[in-house]
Design a protein around this motif. Structure first.
Motif, short mmCIF file in Angstrom:
data_model
loop_
_atom_site.label_atom_id
_atom_site.label_comp_id
_atom_site.label_asym_id
_atom_site.label_seq_id
_atom_site.Cartn_x
_atom_site.Cartn_y
_atom_site.Cartn_z
N VAL A 277 43.09 44.92 28.50
CA VAL A 277 44.53 45.15 28.45
C VAL A 277 45.18 45.00 29.82
CG1 VAL A 277 44.40 47.67 28.73
CG2 VAL A 277 46.33 46.64 27.48
N GLY A 278 44.50 45.43 30.88
CA GLY A 278 45.06 45.29 32.22
C GLY A 278 45.21 43.84 32.64
N ASP A 279 44.35 42.97 32.11
CA ASP A 279 44.45 41.55 32.43
C ASP A 279 45.68 40.92 31.82
OD1 ASP A 279 42.13 41.62 33.91
OD2 ASP A 279 40.84 40.80 32.33
N ILE A 280 45.98 41.21 30.54
CA ILE A 280 47.15 40.58 29.93
C ILE A 280 48.45 41.15 30.49
CG2 ILE A 280 45.85 40.18 27.80
CD1 ILE A 280 47.78 42.22 26.46
N LEU A 281 48.38 42.36 31.06
CA LEU A 281 49.56 42.98 31.65
C LEU A 281 49.74 42.61 33.13
CD1 LEU A 281 49.42 46.55 30.06
CD2 LEU A 281 50.79 44.58 29.35
N GLY A 282 48.77 41.88 33.69
CA GLY A 282 48.89 41.48 35.09
C GLY A 282 48.75 42.63 36.07
N GLU B 114 44.55 40.18 42.10
CA GLU B 114 43.51 39.39 42.75
C GLU B 114 42.49 38.82 41.76
OE1 GLU B 114 41.91 43.41 42.08
OE2 GLU B 114 43.81 42.60 42.81
N PHE B 115 42.63 39.13 40.47
CA PHE B 115 41.63 38.75 39.48
C PHE B 115 42.31 38.05 38.32
CE2 PHE B 115 38.92 39.88 35.74
CZ PHE B 115 37.79 39.19 36.15
N ARG B 116 42.01 36.76 38.13
CA ARG B 116 42.67 36.00 37.07
C ARG B 116 41.72 34.98 36.46
NH1 ARG B 116 48.98 34.50 37.35
NH2 ARG B 116 49.27 34.01 35.15
N PRO B 117 40.83 35.40 35.56
CA PRO B 117 39.90 34.46 34.95
C PRO B 117 40.65 33.41 34.11
CG PRO B 117 39.49 36.71 34.21
CD PRO B 117 40.67 36.76 35.10
N LYS B 118 40.03 32.25 33.95
CA LYS B 118 40.64 31.15 33.21
C LYS B 118 40.97 31.55 31.78
CE LYS B 118 39.79 26.43 31.64
NZ LYS B 118 38.88 25.27 31.65
N PHE B 119 40.14 32.40 31.16
CA PHE B 119 40.33 32.71 29.74
C PHE B 119 41.43 33.74 29.48
CE2 PHE B 119 36.67 35.32 31.13
CZ PHE B 119 37.16 36.60 30.89
N VAL B 120 42.06 34.26 30.54
CA VAL B 120 43.10 35.27 30.37
C VAL B 120 44.49 34.62 30.40
CG1 VAL B 120 44.24 37.25 31.43
CG2 VAL B 120 41.75 37.16 31.33
N ARG C 197 48.31 35.84 30.85
CA ARG C 197 49.10 37.02 31.24
C ARG C 197 50.41 37.04 30.49
NH1 ARG C 197 48.33 38.39 37.66
NH2 ARG C 197 46.10 38.77 37.56
N TYR C 198 50.73 38.19 29.92
CA TYR C 198 51.97 38.36 29.19
C TYR C 198 52.98 39.21 29.98
CZ TYR C 198 49.58 36.26 25.26
OH TYR C 198 48.92 35.37 24.44
N ALA C 199 52.57 39.69 31.14
CA ALA C 199 53.45 40.45 32.04
C ALA C 199 52.83 40.41 33.43
CB ALA C 199 53.62 41.89 31.56
N GLU C 200 53.60 40.83 34.42
CA GLU C 200 53.10 40.91 35.80
C GLU C 200 53.37 42.31 36.33
OE1 GLU C 200 51.29 38.86 37.36
OE2 GLU C 200 51.47 37.03 36.15
N LEU C 201 52.78 43.30 35.65
CA LEU C 201 53.06 44.69 36.00
C LEU C 201 52.48 45.08 37.36
CD1 LEU C 201 52.64 46.60 32.62
CD2 LEU C 201 54.59 45.32 33.52
N GLY C 202 51.44 44.39 37.80
CA GLY C 202 50.88 44.71 39.10
C GLY C 202 51.87 44.47 40.22
N SER C 203 52.50 43.30 40.22
CA SER C 203 53.48 42.99 41.27
C SER C 203 54.74 43.83 41.10
CB SER C 203 53.82 41.49 41.25
OG SER C 203 54.30 41.10 39.97
N ALA D 70 54.83 46.89 39.84
CA ALA D 70 54.50 48.23 40.30
C ALA D 70 54.48 48.29 41.83
CB ALA D 70 53.15 48.66 39.74
N ASP D 71 53.94 47.25 42.46
CA ASP D 71 53.91 47.20 43.91
C ASP D 71 55.32 47.24 44.49
OD1 ASP D 71 52.41 46.67 46.50
OD2 ASP D 71 53.74 44.93 46.46
N ALA D 72 56.23 46.48 43.88
CA ALA D 72 57.62 46.46 44.35
C ALA D 72 58.29 47.81 44.13
CB ALA D 72 58.39 45.36 43.62
N ALA D 73 58.03 48.45 42.99
CA ALA D 73 58.64 49.74 42.70
C ALA D 73 58.15 50.82 43.66
CB ALA D 73 58.33 50.15 41.26
N ILE D 74 56.84 50.83 43.93
CA ILE D 74 56.29 51.83 44.85
C ILE D 74 56.81 51.59 46.26
CG2 ILE D 74 54.14 52.65 45.90
CD1 ILE D 74 52.81 51.98 43.15
N GLY D 75 56.93 50.33 46.64
CA GLY D 75 57.49 50.01 47.96
C GLY D 75 58.92 50.47 48.09
#
Length: 278
Positions: free
Chosen positions: A220-225, A229-235, A237-243, A245-250
């Motif tokens: 689930v964390g893969d499809i949510l982004g 740093e980890f993006r296998p070919k078979f995934v 992404r339906y969202a980019e929550l990692g980036s 979240a980083d922007a929100a925390i910053g």
């Protein structure tokens, strides 16, 4: 209630009947809030031993313990109403003997309330799968790239090339005949995954395998982004929550350092409103 409006809990026998029907939707979950979200849309929710990497920062799944799987399984159970809940048996908890596997799988089912467990391995695990199935423990199998054997494979490599294809095909046939109700095919060459799906009598769940599989599963964390740093070919992404979240925390950190947070609207200036929940 699910996206289809069906609240009836899905069972392993239900999964067998879905062979060749509408593709099965499967995702991992490790917490109650995520379980509640995926329950509305998924047929199977796997409490995967991938939790060791994506939640505990471990380098592989090999250090995951039975207690860790039970803890996360309990959390996920609280968030589910409909989806079939499967819990991974961690490395070292089932390989020694069918008796060991039964003892630990029975504990997992009793303490988490899951409907089934998942084991990695093909022909070598057929006896164990049969032993469990005959004693009331539904088993989802896992062949192809089996992450608990990553040291044997020499890394997370695509499986099914050359003579290896015949071994993986035999693995899939063996676990189906032993009584598994479904099988995960991980990182298997597409033509082989397609052939296995056509030949076995149980649903195949692909991850980096084939669109011809009877269903698909991803972390689930893969499809949510969540992991930039980890993006296998078979995934996909339906969202980019990692980036995000980083922007929100910053932004929060900047507001605190520059005195913009908390502002007046975040404070309790009136004692009569101090008990407000909002």
């Amino acid at each position: 209630m699910s996206a289809t409006g069906d609240t009836k809990a899905i069972t392993p026998p239900d999964m067998r009947l879905r062979k060749g029907q509408t593709p099965l939707v499967c995702l991992t979950a490790y917490t109650a809030p995520i379980a509640k979200l995926v329950d509305r849309h998924c047929d199977i929710v796997l409490v995967g031993d991938s939790v060791g990497m994506v939640r505990h920062g471990l380098p592989s799944t090999l250090s995951v313990t039975l207690d860790m799987m039970i803890m996360h399984g309990k959390a996920v159970r609280r968030g589910l109403e409909r989806a079939l809940m499967v819990v991974d048996m961690p490395f070292g908890s089932y390989e020694k003997s069918p008796e060991q596997a039964f003892r630990n799988a029975a504990r997992v089912m009793a303490e988490t309330g899951c409907a089934a467990v998942k084991l990695e391995g093909g022909e070598t695990m057929a006896e164990t799968i049969r032993f469990l199935a005959n004693r009331g423990i539904p088993v989802m199998a896992h062949v192809g790239l089996t992450p608990q054997s990553v040291n044997v494979f020499g890394g997370y490599k695509v499986q099914g090339g050359g003579g290896d294809a015949e071994r993986i095909f035999r693995d899939a046939i063996a676990i189906a005949e032993a009584g598994a109700f479904a099988v995960v095919l991980e990182k298997v060459l597409e033509p082989l995954a397609r052939k296995i799906t056509a030949e076995v009598t149980i649903p195949t769940i692909g991850i980096g395998a084939s669109a011809a599989c009877d269903g698909q599963i991803l972390v689930v964390g893969d499809i949510l982004g969540m992991f930039t740093e980890f993006r296998p070919k078979f995934v996909k992404r339906y969202a980019e929550l990692g980036s995000e979240a980083d922007a929100a925390i910053g932004a929060y950190a900047a507001d605190v350092r520059e005195g913009r947070f908390p502002a007046a609207e975040h404070l309790y200036a009136d004692a009569s409103k101090a008990g407000d929940a909002a």
